[in-house]
Design a protein around this motif. Structure first.
Motif, PDB file in Angstrom:
ATOM      1  N   ASN B  82       8.916  -0.451   5.665  1.00 31.79           N
ATOM      2  CA  ASN B  82       8.262  -0.180   7.154  1.00 31.79           C
ATOM      3  C   ASN B  82       6.666  -0.708   7.119  1.00 31.79           C
ATOM      4  OD1 ASN B  82       6.479   1.281   8.837  1.00 31.79           O
ATOM      5  ND2 ASN B  82       8.177   2.740   9.191  1.00 31.79           N
ATOM      6  N   ALA B  83       6.317  -1.524   7.802  1.00 29.09           N
ATOM      7  CA  ALA B  83       5.329  -2.347   7.773  1.00 29.09           C
ATOM      8  C   ALA B  83       4.136  -1.133   8.160  1.00 29.09           C
ATOM      9  CB  ALA B  83       5.097  -3.498   8.613  1.00 29.09           C
ATOM     10  N   ASN B  84       4.356  -0.180   9.024  1.00 27.48           N
ATOM     11  CA  ASN B  84       3.287   0.582   9.569  1.00 27.48           C
ATOM     12  C   ASN B  84       2.385  -0.319  10.451  1.00 27.48           C
ATOM     13  OD1 ASN B  84       1.899   2.803  10.475  1.00 27.48           O
ATOM     14  ND2 ASN B  84       0.800   3.359   8.368  1.00 27.48           N
ATOM     15  N   ALA B  85       2.935  -1.218  11.178  1.00 26.62           N
ATOM     16  CA  ALA B  85       2.118  -2.071  12.079  1.00 26.62           C
ATOM     17  C   ALA B  85       2.628  -1.879  13.549  1.00 26.62           C
ATOM     18  CB  ALA B  85       2.362  -3.544  11.700  1.00 26.62           C
ATOM     19  N   GLY B  86       1.648  -2.060  14.438  1.00 30.27           N
ATOM     20  CA  GLY B  86       1.755  -1.681  15.901  1.00 30.27           C
ATOM     21  C   GLY B  86       2.034  -0.277  16.021  1.00 30.27           C
ATOM     22  N   THR B  87       1.520   0.597  15.057  1.00 31.84           N
ATOM     23  CA  THR B  87       1.664   2.147  15.204  1.00 31.84           C
ATOM     24  C   THR B  87       0.637   2.759  15.785  1.00 31.84           C
ATOM     25  OG1 THR B  87       1.408   1.946  12.728  1.00 31.84           O
ATOM     26  CG2 THR B  87       3.554   2.267  13.354  1.00 31.84           C
ATOM     27  N   GLY B  88      -0.403   2.115  16.131  1.00 26.67           N
ATOM     28  CA  GLY B  88      -1.596   2.894  16.623  1.00 26.67           C
ATOM     29  C   GLY B  88      -2.161   3.799  15.903  1.00 26.67           C
ATOM     30  N   GLU B  89      -3.047   4.799  16.315  1.00 29.91           N
ATOM     31  CA  GLU B  89      -3.548   5.848  15.742  1.00 29.91           C
ATOM     32  C   GLU B  89      -2.814   6.533  14.766  1.00 29.91           C
ATOM     33  OE1 GLU B  89      -6.814   6.411  15.684  1.00 29.91           O
ATOM     34  OE2 GLU B  89      -6.837   8.214  14.791  1.00 29.91           O
ATOM     35  N   GLN B  90      -1.509   6.761  15.135  1.00 31.14           N
ATOM     36  CA  GLN B  90      -0.650   7.573  14.259  1.00 31.14           C
ATOM     37  C   GLN B  90      -0.347   6.769  13.138  1.00 31.14           C
ATOM     38  OE1 GLN B  90       0.934  10.695  15.228  1.00 31.14           O
ATOM     39  NE2 GLN B  90       1.480  10.379  12.782  1.00 31.14           N
ATOM     40  N   GLY B  91      -0.434   5.401  13.186  1.00 30.29           N
ATOM     41  CA  GLY B  91      -0.233   4.573  11.782  1.00 30.29           C
ATOM     42  C   GLY B  91      -1.377   4.942  10.859  1.00 30.29           C
ATOM     43  N   TYR B  92      -2.450   4.947  11.502  1.00 30.79           N
ATOM     44  CA  TYR B  92      -3.652   4.972  10.624  1.00 30.79           C
ATOM     45  C   TYR B  92      -3.667   6.451   9.954  1.00 30.79           C
ATOM     46  CZ  TYR B  92      -8.705   5.231   9.697  1.00 30.79           C
ATOM     47  OH  TYR B  92      -9.978   5.377   9.102  1.00 30.79           O
ATOM     48  N   VAL B  93      -3.568   7.417  10.689  1.00 34.84           N
ATOM     49  CA  VAL B  93      -3.393   8.911  10.295  1.00 34.84           C
ATOM     50  C   VAL B  93      -2.178   8.768   9.119  1.00 34.84           C
ATOM     51  CG1 VAL B  93      -2.579  11.281  10.867  1.00 34.84           C
ATOM     52  CG2 VAL B  93      -4.152   9.766  12.367  1.00 34.84           C
ATOM     53  N   ASP B  94      -1.264   8.335   9.224  1.00 37.90           N
ATOM     54  CA  ASP B  94      -0.093   8.209   8.145  1.00 37.90           C
ATOM     55  C   ASP B  94      -0.496   7.367   7.092  1.00 37.90           C
ATOM     56  OD1 ASP B  94       1.738   9.582   9.968  1.00 37.90           O
ATOM     57  OD2 ASP B  94       2.592   8.042  10.561  1.00 37.90           O
ATOM     58  N   CYS B  98      -1.003   9.239   3.017  1.00 34.71           N
ATOM     59  CA  CYS B  98      -0.381   9.014   1.957  1.00 34.71           C
ATOM     60  C   CYS B  98      -1.442   8.787   0.824  1.00 34.71           C
ATOM     61  CB  CYS B  98       0.431   7.437   2.111  1.00 34.71           C
ATOM     62  SG  CYS B  98       1.923   7.544   3.382  1.00 34.71           S
ATOM     63  N   CYS B  99      -2.589   8.078   1.245  1.00 37.47           N
ATOM     64  CA  CYS B  99      -3.427   8.015   0.201  1.00 37.47           C
ATOM     65  C   CYS B  99      -3.812   9.441  -0.361  1.00 37.47           C
ATOM     66  CB  CYS B  99      -4.716   7.034   1.042  1.00 37.47           C
ATOM     67  SG  CYS B  99      -4.515   5.497   1.043  1.00 37.47           S
ATOM     68  N   GLN B 100      -4.019  10.299   0.635  1.00 40.00           N
ATOM     69  CA  GLN B 100      -4.628  11.600   0.351  1.00 40.00           C
ATOM     70  C   GLN B 100      -3.582  12.278  -0.822  1.00 40.00           C
ATOM     71  OE1 GLN B 100      -7.495  12.730   1.429  1.00 40.00           O
ATOM     72  NE2 GLN B 100      -7.038  14.535  -0.114  1.00 40.00           N
ATOM     73  N   ALA B 101      -2.385  12.015  -0.479  1.00 44.02           N
ATOM     74  CA  ALA B 101      -1.340  12.584  -1.317  1.00 44.02           C
ATOM     75  C   ALA B 101      -1.198  12.220  -2.828  1.00 44.02           C
ATOM     76  CB  ALA B 101       0.070  12.414  -0.811  1.00 44.02           C
ATOM     77  N   VAL B 102      -2.004  10.764  -2.820  1.00 43.58           N
ATOM     78  CA  VAL B 102      -1.974  10.261  -4.242  1.00 43.58           C
ATOM     79  C   VAL B 102      -3.259  10.807  -5.124  1.00 43.58           C
ATOM     80  CG1 VAL B 102      -2.909   8.070  -5.592  1.00 43.58           C
ATOM     81  CG2 VAL B 102      -1.120   8.026  -3.604  1.00 43.58           C
ATOM     82  N   ALA B 103      -4.380  10.961  -3.950  1.00 43.93           N
ATOM     83  CA  ALA B 103      -5.560  11.557  -4.400  1.00 43.93           C
ATOM     84  C   ALA B 103      -5.482  12.904  -5.054  1.00 43.93           C
ATOM     85  CB  ALA B 103      -6.590  11.295  -3.038  1.00 43.93           C
ATOM     86  N   GLU B 104      -4.558  13.708  -4.278  1.00 47.06           N
ATOM     87  CA  GLU B 104      -4.317  15.015  -4.542  1.00 47.06           C
ATOM     88  C   GLU B 104      -3.729  15.132  -6.050  1.00 47.06           C
ATOM     89  OE1 GLU B 104      -2.484  16.646  -1.240  1.00 47.06           O
ATOM     90  OE2 GLU B 104      -4.212  16.684  -0.218  1.00 47.06           O
ATOM     91  N   ASP B 129       5.781  11.778   5.320  1.00 47.20           N
ATOM     92  CA  ASP B 129       6.242  12.955   4.746  1.00 47.20           C
ATOM     93  C   ASP B 129       7.223  12.610   3.604  1.00 47.20           C
ATOM     94  OD1 ASP B 129       4.949  14.548   6.361  1.00 47.20           O
ATOM     95  OD2 ASP B 129       6.738  15.340   7.559  1.00 47.20           O
ATOM     96  N   GLN B 130       7.865  11.697   3.892  1.00 53.42           N
ATOM     97  CA  GLN B 130       9.005  11.455   2.739  1.00 53.42           C
ATOM     98  C   GLN B 130       8.240  10.742   1.495  1.00 53.42           C
ATOM     99  OE1 GLN B 130      11.603   9.434   5.720  1.00 53.42           O
ATOM    100  NE2 GLN B 130      13.085   9.725   3.926  1.00 53.42           N
ATOM    101  N   ILE B 131       7.239  10.113   1.727  1.00 53.79           N
ATOM    102  CA  ILE B 131       6.395   9.238   0.842  1.00 53.79           C
ATOM    103  C   ILE B 131       5.587  10.199   0.160  1.00 53.79           C
ATOM    104  CG2 ILE B 131       4.345   7.571   0.734  1.00 53.79           C
ATOM    105  CD1 ILE B 131       5.451   6.088   3.248  1.00 53.79           C
ATOM    106  N   CYS B 132       4.896  11.217   0.864  1.00 58.75           N
ATOM    107  CA  CYS B 132       4.225  11.933   0.067  1.00 58.75           C
ATOM    108  C   CYS B 132       4.881  12.927  -0.715  1.00 58.75           C
ATOM    109  CB  CYS B 132       3.436  12.998   1.150  1.00 58.75           C
ATOM    110  SG  CYS B 132       2.217  11.969   2.226  1.00 58.75           S
ATOM    111  N   LYS B 133       5.942  13.330  -0.449  1.00 59.58           N
ATOM    112  CA  LYS B 133       7.042  14.234  -1.191  1.00 59.58           C
ATOM    113  C   LYS B 133       7.441  13.309  -2.495  1.00 59.58           C
ATOM    114  CE  LYS B 133       9.403  16.751   2.166  1.00 59.58           C
ATOM    115  NZ  LYS B 133      10.407  16.574   2.920  1.00 59.58           N
ATOM    116  N   SER B 134       7.275  11.998  -2.309  1.00 59.42           N
ATOM    117  CA  SER B 134       7.740  11.124  -3.698  1.00 59.42           C
ATOM    118  C   SER B 134       6.683  10.886  -4.803  1.00 59.42           C
ATOM    119  CB  SER B 134       8.390   9.750  -3.059  1.00 59.42           C
ATOM    120  OG  SER B 134       9.304  10.320  -2.295  1.00 59.42           O
TER     121      SER B 134
END
Lengths: 404, 404
Positions: B82-94, B98-104, B129-134
């Motif tokens: 999944n490229a998370n491209a062309g996903t607008g504001e939601q893509g940015y938030v996502d 994911c970075c936040q889940a790593v930082a935590e 969600d799936q990414i953060c859980k992993s």
């Protein structure tokens, strides 16, 4: 596999133009014509545009030299099956020899009143002897009613002859425009397309004729692409014989519109018959800062192999269109202004996916045979349309097996 | 159908870098990894280059923002599928989530010390969600010996993982360079390619590291093309952990040469594994007036669908190469100076067919799996090589069926 392309309708003769076609032996199949002669009346004006490819073919060089010496061109000699390109000095000599053979058959005609044109395989020696031997046959069968035969005689990988006639009434007189063209691969004209010949019996001064061909070519042959490959042999010829006794001026809007219609029809015919095409695609770019910007965006989308394979698959994978827009070499693209439409369906609004968009809607548009992609840059006032085809298995097949 | 590409040899750990890979559920096949975490030691320097595509993906935007705030990057989180491209504001938030889940998971780590990367389908919502859980699983399995697992975890249409290690001795100390990359379509990097990560344990100052990535990318990832389509997600990262106790300076030629070899190997691996490729093709352009001219000519040949289909067909149809050279957008091409070679065989000398050339010689070169085309412009002193693939039925198949 031509898309929405039919056999030409009735082609109307143009007073002052006679044509003939024959089989000279360039193509192996005896039933296929490969040599065409066009005779133009003495009083006619003629304008020409040629490929900008720096490796232009020998006939292009010769034609340009003759046009530089002459305003009065009397004959066009066109062969298909051999491009006489990449043939060096020999190719030049061969092109001249063919013109000479035409000049010898006409009473007191100098060789530079003949223009040569070739289309077909690059880098093979032109069989000039066979061509010269066929010239008498061509003279014997000249006829004003042979536009279709001429359109057939210039075909290479084309699956249909491409031709059209239009009539318009100007100052109470009927004026005829008839044109033919050929081409279906190595198509990204950068001046004119592969080969196109358009004639009218209207009277048009040389300077206006030059302006008209430039205007008409810009929005027709210079707005199409199959594969981005600019041919070594592109040529477009516009002839005004003046025999209809109607003089066209720059205000003759009915005539100019009809002329542009003929050019667009012929250019679009090439795309409909593009090698391996299963789709006919218009890419309309709106509200760019300049026409060049609009065309650059349109061509970048049109040349993207990923967009072209998605079109072939009828897959509404619009991310590929957006990616192509994003890499177009224009100065000031603001992605947050870009709208994207497939037919009437909005995919992207101000750079982000439109909330109303559903995959099924995009799919519906993509499954059509004729597809319109609209990219609205919302930056300026300039618009341009580019016409192109998809990238199919058959495109690869045709071009992988071209010489085998 | 990868051309001359094998499974990577032994990949050497780089002190200061640990990696892990897992299946997070982006890809449906449970046996395939799709998420990779790279941990970088505190003391490391990192340089990055990203796509110039104006529609860049959300993770590219986030990574650039984090790099602007931070010189000390500690984690790279990379997903494939999944490229998370062309996903607008939601893509940015996502991407941020994911970075936040790593930082935590890391002790007192700010979110901007994590860089996100995505590759895969454009315009589909990232399953954050799936990414953060992993993420916890990834932390638990970090290991310095997992370069191969990381190379596998970032693959999309790649058929082989692409990775290499080199060691050089600098000032009596052994320095290691290990790199991985992915990509096989939408490849015409205009800054860096799809995704590439190279690390060394040498100590390299940030300003020199920035210069080295620029130099190495220019002659590797920025010299390859599959289809001319610049991705929305391209990123290339060079890491110097400094743990080998060797300081590199701009005179360290052995090290710099080894680094460039690694970059070139990785870039060429992408071409060897290009979608549908049956040929690995180098286009060497010699004696141009500028490097830009040389690259423009090389890319014009490399992007020509007609050249690419001739390569696929092993057809020595060199007229198509010449036609592509002739339409390259360079100022002052003198066609009467151009020499053209296929391998060691001269086809064209000073713009015209070489007298010694025989079709069988060209055919012999074209039938090889690795083909070198040399275009000598004989104008200046600048050379460049572009690496590319052919255009096969399988390229069309892979890209027509990508989402089906």
């Amino acid at each position: 596999m031509a898309v929405g392309l039919k056999q030409p309708g009735k082609l109307l003769p143009v007073l002052g133009v006679r044509l003939s076609a024959t089989h000279s032996g360039i193509k192996s199949n005896l039933d296929i014509t490969d040599l065409v002669l066009v005779e133009i009346s003495d009083s006619a004006n003629l304008s020409a545009t040629f490929t900008t490819n720096k490796f232009c073919a020998a006939p292009v060089t010769v034609a340009k030299e003759h046009l530089a010496k002459q305003t009065s061109i009397r004959y066009l000699l066109i062969n298909s099956g051999n491009a006489n390109a990449g043939t060096g000095e020999q190719g030049y000599v061969d092109a001249i020899a063919c013109c000479q053979a035409v000049a010898e058959r006409a009473p007191s005609l100098s060789v530079d009143k003949v223009l040569p044109f070739s289309t077909g395989v690059i880098a093979a020696k032109l069989p000039a002897d066979q061509i010269c031997k066929s010239i008498p046959r061509l003279f014997d069968s000249l006829d004003e009613d042979k536009w279709l035969e001429a359109a057939q005689g210039i075909m290479t990988t084309d699956t249909f002859p491409k031709a059209i006639s239009e009539q318009v009434v100007v100052s109470g007189e009927t004026v005829t425009i008839t044109g033919i063209t050929k081409g279906s691969g190595m198509i990204k004209p950068d001046m004119a397309t592969m080969l196109a010949y358009v004639a009218t019996d209207a009277k048009i001064e040389k300077s206006l004729l030059d302006a008209l061909i430039k205007k008409a070519v810009a929005c027709s042959f210079n707005s199409i692409t199959v594969d981005g490959d600019t041919s070594t042999n592109d040529a477009c010829i516009l002839i005004a014989t003046g025999q209809a006794n109607v003089e066209i001026n720059s205000e003759s809007s009915h005539f100019i519109e009809a002329l542009i219609r003929v050019f667009k029809y012929l250019a679009q015919s090439i795309i409909r018959d593009a090698e391996g095409a299963t789709k006919f695609v218009e890419i309309e770019v709106k509200n760019a800062l300049t026409i060049d910007d609009a065309k650059e965006v349109g061509y970048t989308v049109a040349h993207s192999p990923l967009v072209k394979t998605a079109l072939f698959a009828s897959d509404a994978n619009w991310g590929r269109i957006l990616a192509a827009v994003g890499r177009a070499k224009i100065e000031a693209l603001d992605v947050s202004c870009v709208d994207l439409y497939l037919g009437g369906t909005c995919l992207v609004k101000k750079g982000i996916p439109d909330g109303e968009y559903r995959e099924a809607l995009g799919q519906l548009e993509m499954s059509k045979e004729e597809i319109k992609i609209t990219v609205d840059l919302n930056q300026g006032q300039c618009n341009a349309s580019i016409w192109t085809s998809d990238l199919s298995y058959d495109y690869v097949k045709i071009n992988a097996e071209y010489r085998s």
